[in-house]
Enzyme design. Sequence first.
Site, PDB file in Angstrom:
ATOM      1  N   GLU A  88      28.499 -23.215   1.300  1.00  0.00           N
ATOM      2  CA  GLU A  88      28.802 -23.417   2.759  1.00  0.00           C
ATOM      3  C   GLU A  88      27.950 -22.100   3.581  1.00  0.00           C
ATOM      4  O   GLU A  88      28.524 -21.514   4.239  1.00  0.00           O
ATOM      5  CB  GLU A  88      30.029 -23.269   2.957  1.00  0.00           C
ATOM      6  CG  GLU A  88      30.925 -24.627   2.707  1.00  0.00           C
ATOM      7  CD  GLU A  88      32.602 -24.285   3.103  1.00  0.00           C
ATOM      8  OE1 GLU A  88      33.108 -23.437   3.350  1.00  0.00           O
ATOM      9  OE2 GLU A  88      33.230 -25.585   2.830  1.00  0.00           O
ATOM     10  N   GLU A 100      33.666 -31.041  -1.720  1.00  0.00           N
ATOM     11  CA  GLU A 100      34.769 -30.564  -1.261  1.00  0.00           C
ATOM     12  C   GLU A 100      35.399 -31.619  -0.152  1.00  0.00           C
ATOM     13  O   GLU A 100      34.578 -32.362   0.699  1.00  0.00           O
ATOM     14  CB  GLU A 100      34.849 -29.155  -0.494  1.00  0.00           C
ATOM     15  CG  GLU A 100      34.518 -28.205  -1.339  1.00  0.00           C
ATOM     16  CD  GLU A 100      34.774 -26.882  -0.643  1.00  0.00           C
ATOM     17  OE1 GLU A 100      35.596 -26.688   0.425  1.00  0.00           O
ATOM     18  OE2 GLU A 100      34.037 -25.899  -1.078  1.00  0.00           O
TER      19      GLU A 100
END
Length: 699
Positions: free
Chosen positions: A462, A567
């Site tokens: 991320e 995710e």
Amino acid sequence: MAPREGTRPSKRHRESAANKHHKKRKSSSRPRPKSASEGDSSRSSHGLSADALAELNRHNDRQSTNARPRGSIPRPKPEGKSKPRKEERKSKRPPRDDYDDRLQDDEYRDKEWRRQRKKKQRIVSGAILEEGRSRHLRGGAGSYDSLEREKDEAYAWPPPAKNKRKRIWIYSGIGLVVVILIIVVAVVVSKKNSGDSKSSSSSSTSSSSSGGIGSIDPNSIPAGTPSYLDPFQWADTTDFNCTYTNQTVGDLPLMGLFSAWDDSAAANPNVPALNQDWGSYASRPARGVNIGGWLSLEPFITPSLFAYDLSAGIIDEYTLCAHLNASCASTLEHHYATFVTEQTFADIADAGLDHVRIPFSYWAVQTYPGDPYLFRTSWRYLLRGIEWARKHGLRVNLDLHALPGSQNGWNHSGRQGPINWLNGTDGDLNAQRSLDVHDRLSKFFAQDRYRNVISHYGLANEPRMTFLSASAVTAWTQQAYKLVRSNGVSDAIVVFGDGFMGLGNWQGKLQGLSGLALDVHQYVIFNTNQIVFNHTTKIKYACDGWTQQTEQSMDTATGFGPTLVAEWSQADTDCATHLTNVGWGNRWTGTYSTGNASTDILTPRCPTTDGRCECGDANADASKWSASYKQFLLMFAEAQMVSFEKGWGWFYWVWDTENAPQWSYKKGLAAGVLPAKAYEKSFDCTGDIPSFSDLPEYY
């Protein structure tokens, strides 16, 4: 009729006794040594004459005088004057007590003699001894010396043939048992060695995998050895090789690893074993789960580690270790050793999953000046976790979750706050440090032992490209990819994050790099405009919206190409404690306070957007969820699985939590809100979706 005792037997009686004795000898299995006269085969087999018997006795007397068998009892010497023949025979035989005393000189003979006496066994020495069974020699012309000589011969070594055969049988039986035991042990060892030899691409077959420290000599650990190399300082030694070594690969320690491995396991019958080719992820997508909150702390997963007053300012791993100081090591290693065990990986495989994503942080490899992080301890647990995954046939997605300087400023990057990766004063320094970390990691994981089990290699979790230069992140990603490949990680898919800048914006970028895949994280609850969807809408969005995005990203004409969702969650609220950072509240109830008015959300964002928005039911134990809410959670999860399998697969966030049941795959399985097997779904985005209109009916 037997002659009376004390009289000389007649010729008829003598011949009858001899004949009787001859028959007895003939039936005996143990032959008696023959005298010279008996050895003459021309003599009659029916009996001996009186003259022959007398001659035999004289011969025995001469033999006793000239030679006595080894271990025999000496012939007693008569004392006093000569007596008549009858009395002379009695005097030549020693008293009973004297005789027993003589036998004590040879304990073995004494024991055997007494046994024979108890059995009333006859000692044969010619016809005259036929009736000589007790204290007196009854009849015949034999002598005491001839009797004792035969007893000596009976008990001399080696033993007679009958006893010898008995001992042979006993020893043979014992030998057979020993041989059988040897064969059994050999078979067990052979099977173990055979199992070791099945280790895929393994040239090393030494070392047991039993682990433990019991056989390790503390003196084998050099003085001054750092804790990560000293098993006597470890909180847990289960399944670690505790034999000291300072050997490294890529400047990373091998300490704790066994030399042998076995890649023959498969996670379930629907996927190939580790040592077999997976094939295309486009046709066989990954079905995995994250083991989050383990080696990279996340406050909402383990809130007990962050149970401090807000005024203490303990909001991430950086501030936690700074606060704990010296006790950070024991606190975190206890967490590493207990939060995830081998049973974790066994349960993941049993759930029908085939991959695990393991987030870890850069301080598993290196720390820098000013870092309070626990150096390198998590490295050992990462390696053991990979071995446990291997044992249960699970492929591993390595996820570098925290990079030097923090790539996103969120608490799970290690330090909440400023983004100093590729940004700020030390941005370039931290960019290079991150490449140095990957240089060491990729050299280590290029070893043959990881070729089959490491399926995905993540570069940066991320990166927050809405705050970073997109071109700088892209350039760094390309540089890191080439470094990893040049160091020998040739088979694993290299994964880079989408950076939250929109999947369509990756079209045409980073092309021509083989085995590179885009990592997307899909949630509705962190988006102010999506968290407000009611349950029916959320399911439809998962079926339609995320399917469309996945297909768009997989097509190089409209997106990057290979795409996986590393995710996602079935959670429909952001109510979990510390989920949005420690002390920040949540969007669901309108208490999300970031300290920045432009990002605060201070009005409820549950579907009714009013005072009915509360977190009590969402955070309640799964056993308290209503049937309607469970139906929604199951359909929402399966809708996402179906959508993400349009790409290269998915990894659920997260396997387990201390509470936060909406986020735990393990708790969801127990509650029946996830399919019992990940590859078996009851909802595939076709058919009617129930209408969930009233918020109170949700729970």
